[in-house]
Design a protein around this motif. Structure first.
Motif, PDB file in Angstrom:
ATOM      1  N   MET A 140       4.570  -4.560  10.621  1.00  0.00           N
ATOM      2  CA  MET A 140       5.453  -4.744   9.465  1.00  0.00           C
ATOM      3  C   MET A 140       4.802  -4.164   8.216  1.00  0.00           C
ATOM      4  N   ASP A 141       3.504  -4.342   8.089  1.00  0.00           N
ATOM      5  CA  ASP A 141       2.796  -3.778   6.943  1.00  0.00           C
ATOM      6  C   ASP A 141       2.918  -2.253   6.956  1.00  0.00           C
ATOM      7  N   GLU A 142       2.740  -1.674   8.135  1.00  0.00           N
ATOM      8  CA  GLU A 142       2.873  -0.223   8.262  1.00  0.00           C
ATOM      9  C   GLU A 142       4.307   0.230   7.978  1.00  0.00           C
ATOM     10  N   ALA A 143       5.300  -0.556   8.429  1.00  0.00           N
ATOM     11  CA  ALA A 143       6.698  -0.205   8.189  1.00  0.00           C
ATOM     12  C   ALA A 143       7.017  -0.266   6.695  1.00  0.00           C
ATOM     13  N   TYR A 144       6.513  -1.281   6.020  1.00  0.00           N
ATOM     14  CA  TYR A 144       6.748  -1.361   4.572  1.00  0.00           C
ATOM     15  C   TYR A 144       6.069  -0.212   3.840  1.00  0.00           C
ATOM     16  N   ARG A 145       4.884   0.171   4.280  1.00  0.00           N
ATOM     17  CA  ARG A 145       4.211   1.322   3.653  1.00  0.00           C
ATOM     18  C   ARG A 145       5.034   2.596   3.851  1.00  0.00           C
ATOM     19  N   ALA A 146       5.568   2.763   5.057  1.00  0.00           N
ATOM     20  CA  ALA A 146       6.415   3.933   5.318  1.00  0.00           C
ATOM     21  C   ALA A 146       7.653   3.894   4.433  1.00  0.00           C
ATOM     22  N   PHE A 147       8.249   2.732   4.279  1.00  0.00           N
ATOM     23  CA  PHE A 147       9.454   2.610   3.456  1.00  0.00           C
ATOM     24  C   PHE A 147       9.153   2.964   2.006  1.00  0.00           C
TER      25      PHE A 147
ATOM     26  N   ARG B  68       9.254   7.397   3.791  1.00  0.00           N
ATOM     27  CA  ARG B  68       9.311   7.894   5.171  1.00  0.00           C
ATOM     28  C   ARG B  68      10.230   6.944   5.924  1.00  0.00           C
ATOM     29  N   TYR B  69      11.518   7.066   5.673  1.00  0.00           N
ATOM     30  CA  TYR B  69      12.508   6.117   6.185  1.00  0.00           C
ATOM     31  C   TYR B  69      12.657   6.173   7.702  1.00  0.00           C
ATOM     32  N   VAL B  70      12.512   7.349   8.288  1.00  0.00           N
ATOM     33  CA  VAL B  70      12.626   7.484   9.747  1.00  0.00           C
ATOM     34  C   VAL B  70      11.496   6.713  10.421  1.00  0.00           C
ATOM     35  N   ASP B  71      10.282   6.834   9.880  1.00  0.00           N
ATOM     36  CA  ASP B  71       9.155   6.088  10.448  1.00  0.00           C
ATOM     37  C   ASP B  71       9.363   4.583  10.295  1.00  0.00           C
ATOM     38  N   ALA B  72       9.860   4.161   9.148  1.00  0.00           N
ATOM     39  CA  ALA B  72      10.115   2.734   8.932  1.00  0.00           C
ATOM     40  C   ALA B  72      11.149   2.213   9.916  1.00  0.00           C
ATOM     41  N   GLU B  73      12.204   2.989  10.147  1.00  0.00           N
ATOM     42  CA  GLU B  73      13.225   2.588  11.127  1.00  0.00           C
ATOM     43  C   GLU B  73      12.633   2.490  12.532  1.00  0.00           C
ATOM     44  N   ARG B  74      11.815   3.473  12.907  1.00  0.00           N
ATOM     45  CA  ARG B  74      11.213   3.488  14.242  1.00  0.00           C
ATOM     46  C   ARG B  74      10.326   2.256  14.442  1.00  0.00           C
ATOM     47  N   LEU B  75       9.503   1.945  13.451  1.00  0.00           N
ATOM     48  CA  LEU B  75       8.622   0.780  13.568  1.00  0.00           C
ATOM     49  C   LEU B  75       9.417  -0.525  13.640  1.00  0.00           C
ATOM     50  N   CYS B  76      10.452  -0.634  12.820  1.00  0.00           N
ATOM     51  CA  CYS B  76      11.271  -1.856  12.834  1.00  0.00           C
ATOM     52  C   CYS B  76      12.001  -2.019  14.154  1.00  0.00           C
ATOM     53  N   ARG B  77      12.498  -0.926  14.714  1.00  0.00           N
ATOM     54  CA  ARG B  77      13.171  -1.014  16.011  1.00  0.00           C
ATOM     55  C   ARG B  77      12.187  -1.468  17.101  1.00  0.00           C
TER      56      ARG B  77
END
Length: 145
Positions: free
Chosen positions: A85-92, A96-105
């Motif tokens: 989640m920390d990595e996804a928030y950093r991507a967001f 880097r929205y595609v990376d955030a979506e991939r991590l959240c999925r």
């Protein structure tokens, strides 16, 4: 529950410290009572099982309960996916929205009820759509190159 225990411990320590500072006679009476009852050799030898066994059982119950709570906390979806989640928030936040979506999925595949991953997935999807949309000129019509 942990907060209540800390609050009660703090209040007890406050009462004892204020008694030491402002009511030393009370502390001396408590000390005399403790020496006469709790730390009396004959009392300890006579009532050792009456006090020792319930205290032992209570300590086992508290230790078991604490370990069970610790296991629940470490196995929770929030604890398991904290790094991702920390990595996804950093991507967001670095757009880097595609990376955030991939991590959240990925998090939602393992923990379908994780509210944080679901929220960030919706935010990242919306932000990606907004970033892909053509800019709007001041008159309100989309600008197409």
């Amino acid at each position: 529950m942990e907060a209540v225990v800390k609050l009660l411990a703090g209040l007890v320590m406050l009462a004892v410290s204020l008694s030491y500072l402002y009511r030393p006679a009370f502390i001396l009476k408590v000390n005399e009572l403790a020496r006469g009852v709790l730390f009396n050799d004959s009392y300890v030898l006579h009532y050792r099982r009456r006090w020792g066994m319930p205290l032992f059982v209570a300590s086992i119950v508290f230790i078991y309960s604490g370990l069970a709570n610790l296991k629940v906390q470490t196995n929770s979806p929030e604890a398991a996916s904290y790094g991702e989640m920390d990595e996804a928030y950093r991507a967001f936040y670095t757009r880097r929205y595609v990376d955030a979506e991939r991590l959240c999925r990925g998090i939602l595949l393992r923990h379908p009820q994780d509210p944080h991953a679901g929220f960030l997935l919706r935010q990242a999807s919306k932000a990606k759509e907004d970033a892909d949309a053509p800019p709007i000129d001041p008159k309100g019509t989309p600008h197409r190159p």
